[in-house]
Design a protein around this motif. Structure first.
Motif, PDB file in Angstrom:
ATOM      1  N   UNK A  44      47.481  75.253  36.747  1.00  0.00           N
ATOM      2  CA  UNK A  44      46.739  74.041  36.333  1.00  0.00           C
ATOM      3  C   UNK A  44      47.064  72.801  37.157  1.00  0.00           C
ATOM      4  N   UNK A  45      47.352  73.015  38.432  1.00  0.00           N
ATOM      5  CA  UNK A  45      47.574  71.874  39.326  1.00  0.00           C
ATOM      6  C   UNK A  45      46.266  71.406  39.958  1.00  0.00           C
ATOM      7  N   UNK A  46      45.295  72.305  39.999  1.00  0.00           N
ATOM      8  CA  UNK A  46      43.955  71.958  40.495  1.00  0.00           C
ATOM      9  C   UNK A  46      42.943  72.373  39.440  1.00  0.00           C
ATOM     10  N   UNK A  47      42.037  71.448  39.113  1.00  0.00           N
ATOM     11  CA  UNK A  47      40.912  71.771  38.230  1.00  0.00           C
ATOM     12  C   UNK A  47      39.778  72.251  39.127  1.00  0.00           C
ATOM     13  N   UNK A  48      39.363  73.506  38.946  1.00  0.00           N
ATOM     14  CA  UNK A  48      38.382  74.098  39.853  1.00  0.00           C
ATOM     15  C   UNK A  48      37.059  73.342  39.843  1.00  0.00           C
ATOM     16  N   UNK A  49      36.591  72.966  38.652  1.00  0.00           N
ATOM     17  CA  UNK A  49      35.313  72.246  38.568  1.00  0.00           C
ATOM     18  C   UNK A  49      35.366  70.945  39.367  1.00  0.00           C
ATOM     19  N   UNK A  50      36.467  70.226  39.235  1.00  0.00           N
ATOM     20  CA  UNK A  50      36.631  68.972  39.963  1.00  0.00           C
ATOM     21  C   UNK A  50      36.673  69.209  41.469  1.00  0.00           C
ATOM     22  N   UNK A  51      37.413  70.230  41.879  1.00  0.00           N
ATOM     23  CA  UNK A  51      37.528  70.553  43.313  1.00  0.00           C
ATOM     24  C   UNK A  51      36.174  70.920  43.908  1.00  0.00           C
ATOM     25  N   UNK A  52      35.392  71.676  43.148  1.00  0.00           N
ATOM     26  CA  UNK A  52      34.061  72.073  43.637  1.00  0.00           C
ATOM     27  C   UNK A  52      33.156  70.844  43.783  1.00  0.00           C
ATOM     28  N   UNK A  53      33.203  69.944  42.815  1.00  0.00           N
ATOM     29  CA  UNK A  53      32.405  68.716  42.897  1.00  0.00           C
ATOM     30  C   UNK A  53      32.800  67.887  44.119  1.00  0.00           C
ATOM     31  N   UNK A  54      34.094  67.834  44.410  1.00  0.00           N
ATOM     32  CA  UNK A  54      34.588  67.005  45.512  1.00  0.00           C
ATOM     33  C   UNK A  54      34.325  67.601  46.890  1.00  0.00           C
TER      34      UNK A  54
END
Length: 240
Positions: free
Chosen positions: A226-236
């Motif tokens: 849980x160090x990276x939120x996948x949804x957030x990373x994909x949006x970015x």
């Protein structure tokens, strides 16, 4: 930049190793297919699978699990680990896999890569170059070869290869950040689609590899912890 959530399979379970050491692993799930569905539900558009048993033994081991994953998700899947023959490639494609990643065999027999590309096309054949101190590791990372990673990548380009997964073993599973310098060297020297792998631990790390023009990045342990939120990373990074 394409993001690839990673699922490493060993004994049918979803695990992560530290620096590729088989004795140093953590089990995250008994159902890799459920994990794959979770990543798809969070917006993943491609999944990266590794058959760790296959990498170690030199032939496919977790094929039932891989088939279950391709049946469970609707997004493309790439898989590496123990792919050493044309028959191995056919088997993986028949399981519903979109791309196969070939590592050890590329070092041992470049002619095999040329044959594979002529049979299946460059879009289905990805070369996995795993390096330690710039030198290529083979056989499930158990041995270090005498090949320089960038030299091997250039040789693969001449055979028609378009995509390379480049892993820095010292960084893998350590959450200490990717080896941006070596990854940049690989991108600049080859002009190929380079997928960065190993050490991604934060959105900042993804920004770092994105800035050196990689084609994609593999995220493993950082997702599970849980160090990276996948949804957030994909949006970015994917939807820019």
């Amino acid at each position: 930049m394409q993001l690839y959530p990673a699922i490493d399979i060993r004994n049918g379970q979803c695990v992560r190793l530290r620096q590729g050491q088989f004795h140093d692993q953590e089990i995250y799930s008994n159902s890799p297919a459920k994990v794959a569905k979770q990543w798809e539900d969070q917006g993943a558009t491609f999944i990266h699978l590794v058959d760790l048993d296959g990498a170690l033994h030199g032939h496919g081991v977790n094929e039932d699990v891989i088939k279950e994953i391709t049946n469970t998700v609707s997004i493309p899947v790439q898989v590496g680990g123990g792919i050493r023959t044309i028959k191995d490639i056919e088997n993986k494609i028949n399981l519903g896999v979109n791309r196969v990643i070939i590592g050890t065999k590329a070092v041992e027999n470049p002619a095999f890569i040329k044959e594979a590309i002529s049979m299946f096309g460059a879009d289905r054949i990805v070369i996995g170059i795993d390096a330690k101190n710039g030198m290529v590791a083979i056989e499930g990372w158990e041995k270090i070869s005498s090949y320089n990673a960038v030299t091997l990548a250039i040789q693969m380009r001449e055979l028609g290869v378009k995509t390379i997964v480049y892993t820095d073993i010292a960084k893998d599973g350590m959450l200490q950040g990717p080896n941006v310098e070596c990854t940049k060297e690989m991108v600049d020297a080859t002009g190929l689609d380079i997928i960065a792998s190993g050490g991604v631990s934060s959105l900042k790390d993804l920004e770092s590899v994105n800035q050196v023009n990689v084609h994609g990045a593999i995220i493993g342990k950082a997702l599970y912890e849980n160090r990276i939120n996948l949804e957030e990373a994909i949006m970015l990074f994917e939807k820019k």
